[in-house]
Design a protein around this motif. Structure first.
Motif, short mmCIF file in Angstrom:
data_model
loop_
_atom_site.label_atom_id
_atom_site.label_comp_id
_atom_site.label_asym_id
_atom_site.label_seq_id
_atom_site.Cartn_x
_atom_site.Cartn_y
_atom_site.Cartn_z
N PHE A 159 2.94 29.95 25.29
CA PHE A 159 2.53 31.30 24.93
C PHE A 159 1.02 31.46 25.12
O PHE A 159 0.56 32.49 25.65
N LEU A 160 0.25 30.46 24.71
CA LEU A 160 -1.20 30.51 24.90
C LEU A 160 -1.56 30.53 26.38
O LEU A 160 -2.47 31.26 26.80
N LEU A 161 -0.84 29.73 27.18
CA LEU A 161 -1.08 29.71 28.62
C LEU A 161 -0.78 31.07 29.24
O LEU A 161 -1.55 31.57 30.07
N TRP A 162 0.34 31.66 28.83
CA TRP A 162 0.70 33.00 29.30
C TRP A 162 -0.34 34.02 28.85
O TRP A 162 -0.79 34.86 29.63
N PHE B 252 -2.10 33.24 41.12
CA PHE B 252 -3.45 32.69 41.33
C PHE B 252 -4.04 32.18 40.03
O PHE B 252 -4.54 31.05 39.95
N VAL B 253 -4.01 33.02 39.00
CA VAL B 253 -4.59 32.64 37.70
C VAL B 253 -3.83 31.47 37.09
O VAL B 253 -4.43 30.53 36.55
N PHE B 254 -2.50 31.50 37.20
CA PHE B 254 -1.66 30.45 36.63
C PHE B 254 -1.97 29.09 37.28
O PHE B 254 -2.16 28.08 36.60
N ILE B 255 -2.02 29.08 38.62
CA ILE B 255 -2.33 27.84 39.34
C ILE B 255 -3.73 27.36 39.01
O ILE B 255 -3.98 26.15 38.84
N LEU B 256 -4.69 28.29 38.90
CA LEU B 256 -6.06 27.94 38.56
C LEU B 256 -6.13 27.24 37.20
O LEU B 256 -6.81 26.22 37.04
N TYR C 214 8.35 27.56 30.33
CA TYR C 214 8.28 28.62 29.33
C TYR C 214 7.28 29.70 29.75
O TYR C 214 7.57 30.91 29.66
N ALA C 215 6.09 29.27 30.20
CA ALA C 215 5.04 30.22 30.57
C ALA C 215 5.47 31.09 31.75
O ALA C 215 5.21 32.29 31.78
N LEU C 216 6.15 30.48 32.72
CA LEU C 216 6.63 31.25 33.88
C LEU C 216 7.64 32.31 33.47
O LEU C 216 7.58 33.46 33.94
#
Length: 341
Positions: A32-35, A63-67, A149-151
């Protein structure tokens, strides 16, 4: 009487679920924090006109997720290397403490070695560092589930507003719930952003101090100080003691220990008492007593993770409690000045 009984039953049940379902809940919280950070970072990118108009939402998410995943990987990799380096160098410094204590015994004619042998000489930093490695390994072991979960949270994001409207078809109810969620998002992100800036500043200044003193792996100790700074009150104290204690093993004298305690402690005081209040102000408005209680309770339930999350969880509780007449009094008591607006 019935309401009190229901309250205690619900409270006890919630605590038991939080304790025994920790293995499921903690990865979801990290996801959730990552999202959440991905969404907020994407919003910052959208302030650039070209990016907002020309790049599709899915591309910005990816882009942001991979970064973020790449940044976390680099950080964890460097931590592993630093911890292994510290563990390997520990054996070289084993005799330093005994030498220092013997000098004190000879100078002051006291048997300090006998009194403090088990407490100081036999400090096993290798086991402490191994414990930190195990904690990192646990997080990495859950990394796959956290990413999954984040995805799915990112996928759900596009339909969440539609579902919320279906759930609350009346406009007033929908706007009220949407307002609560907006307040939670704003408050939590403000706390995370400002606390991260303050922690980065503390970690960077501490790194400079430790680098010039010459302690092993100053990057690791600076990162540890950065991380522990998220824990209210006791985090900064523990963060100061750890590198100071290790310096006693490395250098074998108390002068370096006192220098680190004084220098890093001065950084903590400067940032914590002067810079942080001016940056963060009273925006969170949480009672200091409630902060300590939340720290203790969540620390007992989820350990270090609970300590780090204690303030954001308390912010969310105050916002939610303030929206309902039955719990508004609780929200007022949890604030510092009674203002829940």
């Amino acid at each position: 009487m019935k309401n009190a009984a229901n309250f205690f039953i619900v409270t006890i049940s919630t605590v038991l679920i939080l304790i025994y379902a920790e293995g499921l809940i903690i990865p979801f919280i990290f996801a959730f924090l990552l999202w959440f950070l991905t969404v907020e970072f994407r919003k910052q990118l959208n302030k650039i006109t070209f990016i907002e108009q020309k790049l599709p939402k899915w591309f910005k998410n990816v882009f942001v997720f991979i970064l973020m995943i790449s940044s976390l990987y680099i950080i964890v990799e460097n931590l592993y290397n630093s911890i292994h380096s510290l563990s390997a160098s520990y054996s070289q410094y084993g005799a330093n403490i005994e030498s220092t204590i013997s000098k004190i015994d000879d100078t002051f004619q006291i048997n300090l070695k006998k009194k403090f042998d088990s407490a100081i000489v036999d400090i096993d930093f290798t086991s402490i560092l191994s414990s930190i490695l195990n904690e990192l390994s646990t997080v990495l072991g859950d990394a796959f589930m956290i990413i999954i979960y984040a995805l799915f949270l990112l996928l759900e994001e596009s339909t969440f507003s539609v579902k919320l409207k279906k759930l609350y078809p009346q406009k007033n109810n929908y706007e009220k719930v949407n307002s609560i969620l907006g307040k939670i998002e704003t408050s939590v992100f403000r706390y995370l952003r400002l606390k991260t800036v303050v922690s980065l500043l503390t970690g960077f200044l501490s790194f400079l101090v430790l680098y010039f003193i010459g302690i092993d792996s100053p990057v690791f100790w600076a990162f540890l100080i950065f991380l522990l700074n998220y824990i209210p009150t006791i985090g900064s104290l523990v963060a100061t003691v750890f590198p100071a204690a290790y310096s006693l093993i490395q250098f074998g004298n108390f002068s370096t220990l006192f220098i680190i305690l004084a220098a890093v402690g001065a950084v903590q005081l400067l940032v914590g008492n002067y810079i942080e209040p001016r940056i963060m102000g009273k925006s969170l408005n949480i009672s200091p007593l409630i902060t300590i209680i939340a720290l203790s309770v969540w620390g007992q339930i989820w350990g270090i993770t609970g300590m780090v999350l204690s303030v954001p969880i308390t912010v969310i509780m105050i916002i939610i409690f303030s929206q309902f007449e039955q719990t508004k009094a609780v929200a007022i008591m949890m604030t510092e000045n009674g203002d829940i607006e």
